[in-house]
Design a protein around this motif. Structure first.
Motif, PDB file in Angstrom:
ATOM      1  N   ILE A 151     -11.535   4.386   4.493  1.00 24.92           N
ATOM      2  CA  ILE A 151     -12.108   2.969   4.940  1.00 24.92           C
ATOM      3  C   ILE A 151     -13.503   2.526   3.926  1.00 24.92           C
ATOM      4  O   ILE A 151     -13.730   1.463   4.001  1.00 24.92           O
ATOM      5  CB  ILE A 151     -12.701   3.104   6.414  1.00 24.92           C
ATOM      6  CG1 ILE A 151     -13.557   4.031   6.474  1.00 24.92           C
ATOM      7  CG2 ILE A 151     -11.410   3.561   7.078  1.00 24.92           C
ATOM      8  CD1 ILE A 151     -14.277   4.211   7.830  1.00 24.92           C
ATOM      9  N   GLN A 152     -13.964   3.579   3.254  1.00 23.99           N
ATOM     10  CA  GLN A 152     -14.842   3.253   2.381  1.00 23.99           C
ATOM     11  C   GLN A 152     -14.238   2.361   1.140  1.00 23.99           C
ATOM     12  O   GLN A 152     -14.964   1.624   0.590  1.00 23.99           O
ATOM     13  CB  GLN A 152     -15.569   4.559   1.897  1.00 23.99           C
ATOM     14  CG  GLN A 152     -16.680   4.136   0.994  1.00 23.99           C
ATOM     15  CD  GLN A 152     -17.487   5.324   0.421  1.00 23.99           C
ATOM     16  OE1 GLN A 152     -17.227   6.406   0.756  1.00 23.99           O
ATOM     17  NE2 GLN A 152     -18.592   5.297   0.004  1.00 23.99           N
ATOM     18  N   TYR A 153     -13.063   2.869   0.760  1.00 23.31           N
ATOM     19  CA  TYR A 153     -12.379   2.061  -0.521  1.00 23.31           C
ATOM     20  C   TYR A 153     -12.202   0.690   0.108  1.00 23.31           C
ATOM     21  O   TYR A 153     -12.168  -0.090  -0.723  1.00 23.31           O
ATOM     22  CB  TYR A 153     -11.123   2.875  -0.598  1.00 23.31           C
ATOM     23  CG  TYR A 153     -10.203   2.083  -1.574  1.00 23.31           C
ATOM     24  CD1 TYR A 153     -10.699   2.118  -3.014  1.00 23.31           C
ATOM     25  CD2 TYR A 153      -9.298   1.347  -1.295  1.00 23.31           C
ATOM     26  CE1 TYR A 153      -9.545   1.109  -3.893  1.00 23.31           C
ATOM     27  CE2 TYR A 153      -8.267   0.602  -2.000  1.00 23.31           C
ATOM     28  CZ  TYR A 153      -8.606   0.702  -3.331  1.00 23.31           C
ATOM     29  OH  TYR A 153      -7.768  -0.153  -4.130  1.00 23.31           O
ATOM     30  N   TRP A 154     -11.761   0.453   1.282  1.00 22.71           N
ATOM     31  CA  TRP A 154     -11.355  -0.847   1.787  1.00 22.71           C
ATOM     32  C   TRP A 154     -12.508  -1.557   2.163  1.00 22.71           C
ATOM     33  O   TRP A 154     -12.492  -2.699   2.725  1.00 22.71           O
ATOM     34  CB  TRP A 154     -10.489  -0.784   3.120  1.00 22.71           C
ATOM     35  CG  TRP A 154      -9.067  -0.121   2.569  1.00 22.71           C
ATOM     36  CD1 TRP A 154      -8.553   1.103   2.955  1.00 22.71           C
ATOM     37  CD2 TRP A 154      -8.150  -0.803   1.987  1.00 22.71           C
ATOM     38  NE1 TRP A 154      -7.315   1.351   2.622  1.00 22.71           N
ATOM     39  CE2 TRP A 154      -7.024   0.074   1.836  1.00 22.71           C
ATOM     40  CE3 TRP A 154      -7.890  -2.112   1.217  1.00 22.71           C
ATOM     41  CZ2 TRP A 154      -5.666  -0.003   1.070  1.00 22.71           C
ATOM     42  CZ3 TRP A 154      -6.676  -2.435   0.508  1.00 22.71           C
ATOM     43  CH2 TRP A 154      -5.740  -1.220   0.690  1.00 22.71           C
ATOM     44  N   GLY A 155     -13.685  -1.091   2.076  1.00 19.45           N
ATOM     45  CA  GLY A 155     -14.888  -1.828   2.130  1.00 19.45           C
ATOM     46  C   GLY A 155     -15.253  -2.055   3.577  1.00 19.45           C
ATOM     47  O   GLY A 155     -16.042  -3.064   4.001  1.00 19.45           O
ATOM     48  N   VAL A 164       0.951  -1.249   0.113  1.00 15.78           N
ATOM     49  CA  VAL A 164      -0.006   0.171  -0.086  1.00 15.78           C
ATOM     50  C   VAL A 164       0.949   1.159   0.222  1.00 15.78           C
ATOM     51  O   VAL A 164       1.552   1.514   0.932  1.00 15.78           O
ATOM     52  CB  VAL A 164      -0.931   0.115   1.178  1.00 15.78           C
ATOM     53  CG1 VAL A 164      -1.765   1.271   1.233  1.00 15.78           C
ATOM     54  CG2 VAL A 164      -1.751  -1.083   1.222  1.00 15.78           C
ATOM     55  N   GLY A 165       0.917   1.861  -1.143  1.00 17.10           N
ATOM     56  CA  GLY A 165       1.579   3.033  -1.186  1.00 17.10           C
ATOM     57  C   GLY A 165       3.210   3.139  -0.961  1.00 17.10           C
ATOM     58  O   GLY A 165       3.881   3.929  -0.480  1.00 17.10           O
ATOM     59  N   GLY A 166       3.644   1.710  -1.426  1.00 14.41           N
ATOM     60  CA  GLY A 166       5.220   1.548  -1.159  1.00 14.41           C
ATOM     61  C   GLY A 166       5.475   0.703   0.019  1.00 14.41           C
ATOM     62  O   GLY A 166       6.504   0.257   0.429  1.00 14.41           O
ATOM     63  N   SER A 167       4.451   0.737   1.303  1.00 15.01           N
ATOM     64  CA  SER A 167       4.715  -0.010   2.452  1.00 15.01           C
ATOM     65  C   SER A 167       4.177  -1.403   2.179  1.00 15.01           C
ATOM     66  O   SER A 167       3.045  -1.646   1.800  1.00 15.01           O
ATOM     67  CB  SER A 167       4.061   0.775   3.667  1.00 15.01           C
ATOM     68  OG  SER A 167       4.433   2.048   3.643  1.00 15.01           O
ATOM     69  N   PHE A 214      -0.584  -4.751  -5.018  1.00 13.99           N
ATOM     70  CA  PHE A 214      -0.429  -3.408  -5.116  1.00 13.99           C
ATOM     71  C   PHE A 214      -1.811  -2.667  -4.793  1.00 13.99           C
ATOM     72  O   PHE A 214      -2.614  -2.810  -5.694  1.00 13.99           O
ATOM     73  CB  PHE A 214       0.391  -2.881  -6.196  1.00 13.99           C
ATOM     74  CG  PHE A 214       1.735  -3.401  -6.123  1.00 13.99           C
ATOM     75  CD1 PHE A 214       2.995  -3.147  -5.813  1.00 13.99           C
ATOM     76  CD2 PHE A 214       1.906  -4.886  -7.027  1.00 13.99           C
ATOM     77  CE1 PHE A 214       4.266  -3.912  -5.705  1.00 13.99           C
ATOM     78  CE2 PHE A 214       2.945  -5.599  -6.970  1.00 13.99           C
ATOM     79  CZ  PHE A 214       4.178  -4.972  -6.536  1.00 13.99           C
ATOM     80  N   PHE A 215      -1.633  -1.745  -4.119  1.00 14.06           N
ATOM     81  CA  PHE A 215      -2.765  -0.676  -3.716  1.00 14.06           C
ATOM     82  C   PHE A 215      -2.099   0.871  -3.590  1.00 14.06           C
ATOM     83  O   PHE A 215      -1.432   1.049  -3.092  1.00 14.06           O
ATOM     84  CB  PHE A 215      -3.537  -0.798  -2.591  1.00 14.06           C
ATOM     85  CG  PHE A 215      -4.269  -2.265  -2.381  1.00 14.06           C
ATOM     86  CD1 PHE A 215      -5.673  -2.277  -3.105  1.00 14.06           C
ATOM     87  CD2 PHE A 215      -3.446  -3.339  -2.104  1.00 14.06           C
ATOM     88  CE1 PHE A 215      -5.942  -3.564  -2.954  1.00 14.06           C
ATOM     89  CE2 PHE A 215      -4.013  -4.488  -2.071  1.00 14.06           C
ATOM     90  CZ  PHE A 215      -5.441  -4.718  -2.596  1.00 14.06           C
ATOM     91  N   CYS A 243      -7.546  -4.992  -6.744  1.00 17.12           N
ATOM     92  CA  CYS A 243      -6.242  -4.133  -6.363  1.00 17.12           C
ATOM     93  C   CYS A 243      -5.941  -3.680  -7.738  1.00 17.12           C
ATOM     94  O   CYS A 243      -6.449  -3.661  -8.657  1.00 17.12           O
ATOM     95  CB  CYS A 243      -5.397  -5.108  -5.927  1.00 17.12           C
ATOM     96  SG  CYS A 243      -4.799  -6.514  -7.291  1.00 17.12           S
ATOM     97  N   ASP A 244      -4.820  -2.564  -7.759  1.00 15.12           N
ATOM     98  CA  ASP A 244      -4.382  -1.790  -8.549  1.00 15.12           C
ATOM     99  C   ASP A 244      -3.643  -2.549  -9.626  1.00 15.12           C
ATOM    100  O   ASP A 244      -3.445  -2.418 -10.716  1.00 15.12           O
ATOM    101  CB  ASP A 244      -3.823  -0.394  -8.303  1.00 15.12           C
ATOM    102  CG  ASP A 244      -4.660   0.137  -7.531  1.00 15.12           C
ATOM    103  OD1 ASP A 244      -5.901   0.399  -7.984  1.00 15.12           O
ATOM    104  OD2 ASP A 244      -4.536   0.958  -6.651  1.00 15.12           O
TER     105      ASP A 244
END
Length: 461
Positions: A106-110, A25-28, A71-72, A60-61
């Protein structure tokens, strides 16, 4: 796209056979187990863990199936709280980020926002209400974008006139015009009071005519100057300006048509009612007062709280009124002659007014009156904190908006002055611009101090 494993590389294992997932997520990178992710099957990662390799990119992206890494392109800072929710079942709101942005994450992660722990829910709801306040103001107020008179008739004259009418900080003449507008509002209200004391004074009538002429000319100039007449007609302040002068013209018309005849007996009452409607001119001060604007927006925003307050008062009044009527109506010389009379007593008691015209005489009735007054205090105190918070948010937002508007106007004037001759006026504009910057920072400092003292955190503008 799914990253290929290469022609000589071994075929990637099936996703359903892997127990560990690398979530980037964002490189982490985070190493999470299938059991942990599937414990929340309705979330994005839970569906990713239960889906096959062909459906991985739906959740995922990007993905590297050989390494089982997904990756996200999202905030890694917010994902730490999401990962903590998977592991502990508790979802807290990060304080260093905008609350509304965190809710979007958190809406994106459902994850439903109802999963937020109670200790953080109030903070999120307060920010959502503040956003609703800002959205409501945009609906109630007209679009205050810069008027563009390019291509209109007499563009230079209309631009100067618009600045004079709508931008009191643009010049000395505009400030003088705004001061005169406030002066005529106060003068008209004082004159209306004096007319009720001395109805035959010609001087007071002439003052009324002068005030109405000023208000009419002010409204007419605004209407002629603005390009979008439809937007002008939807403006609440413009409707207030119209209602402030309309009773005068209606009254004048009625008196001219029926003043000397006896055709309509109730026409005098109509004229009196129309004269009383002139008190609406006090609302014209809302165009010049930040506090009145904020009060109007707060009332419009707190309709649910006001509705609950009226509901609680209605229930309490009905209960206490019927009870005290049963206790007092059989006593000699009782003032509780009917249930409506008891309603009036309960209303004045719960609102802590207490006229004393209707009062209980028995000991049981006095005890019930004490409970009624105490209940009224508690009921009235319940929504005060919410209304106060919303008024503070509206007031600070309005002050910031006005400060930003003055700041932008000074910046435009400074830019125009720099294109012309560099004289003393340019230096004064730069000084004014610097003071405007200091005022904006001071407003932000007051906002931070206010939100921290109330137990909140800094708002995001």
């Amino acid at each position: 796209m799914i990253r290929p494993s290469g022609s000589g590389a071994p075929a990637p294992p099936r996703q359903e056979d892997l127990d560990l997932f690398i979530i980037n997520v964002g490189g982490s990178r985070y190493l999470l187990s299938r059991e942990l992710l599937t414990s929340r099957p309705d979330t994005r990662l839970g569906r990713l863990a239960r889906s096959g390799r062909d459906c991985a990119l739906q959740w995922c992206d990007d993905a590297d199936l050989l390494q089982n890494e997904f990756f996200f392109d999202r905030s890694s800072q917010a994902f730490r709280y999401v990962m903590n929710f998977y592991r502990t079942g508790h979802l807290h709101v990060m304080e260093e980020q905008c609350q509304l942005s965190f809710l979007q994450e958190i809406q994106y992660w459902g994850i439903d926002e109802l999963a937020i722990d109670p200790c953080c829910q109030e903070r999120c709801h307060r920010h959502k209400e503040q956003k609703a306040t800002l959205d409501l103001r945009r609906e109630l107020e007209p679009d205050e974008a810069e008027e563009d008179f390019t291509g209109a008739v007499c563009p230079a004259l209309r631009t100067r006139l618009w600045d004079l009418l709508e931008k009191p900080d643009s010049s000395f003449a505009a400030r003088t015009f705004g001061s005169l507008s406030v002066f005529f509002v106060v003068l008209s209200v004082v004159n209306m009071v004096l007319i009720s004391l001395e109805p035959g004074e010609d001087l007071l009538d002439w003052l009324e005519y002068v005030c109405v002429v000023w208000f009419s000319a002010e409204l007419l100039l605004r209407f002629l100057c603005v390009r979008d007449k439809r937007r002008f007609s939807r403006s609440v302040p413009n409707w207030i300006d119209l209602l402030a002068i309309l009773p005068f013209y209606v009254t004048l018309t009625v008196e001219c048509l029926h003043g000397g005849t006896s055709e309509l007996e109730n026409m005098g009452r109509v004229v009196q009612v129309l004269r009383l409607l002139r008190s609406l001119r006090m609302l014209k001060l809302g165009r010049h007062s930040t506090g009145l604007k904020s009060l109007g927006l707060t009332i419009a925003q707190c309709n649910e709280e006001v509705g609950l307050l009226l509901l609680f008062l209605g229930v309490g009044i009905s209960v206490f009124a019927t009870t005290v009527f049963m206790l007092e109506h059989d006593l000699p010389a009782t003032t509780f002659t009917s249930v409506p009379a008891a309603w009036w007593w309960a209303t004045t008691s719960m609102t802590t007014v207490g006229y004393g015209d209707i009062r209980p005489d028995s000991a049981a009735g006095k005890l019930l009156a004490f409970l009624c007054i105490l209940s009224g205090i508690l009921v009235l105190a319940l929504p005060i904190a919410i209304i106060n918070d919303r008024f503070s948010a509206c007031y600070f937002a309005q002050k910031m908006k006005e400060t930003a508007a003055r700041h932008g106007e000074l910046l435009r004037r400074l830019a125009r002055a720099s294109e012309g001759e560099a004289g003393e006026s340019g230096v004064n504009l730069r000084d004014a611009y610097a003071r405007s910057m200091m005022e904006m920072w001071k407003m932000r400092g007051r906002e931070r101090a206010s939100t921290r003292s109330s137990g909140g955190e800094e708002l995001c503008w």
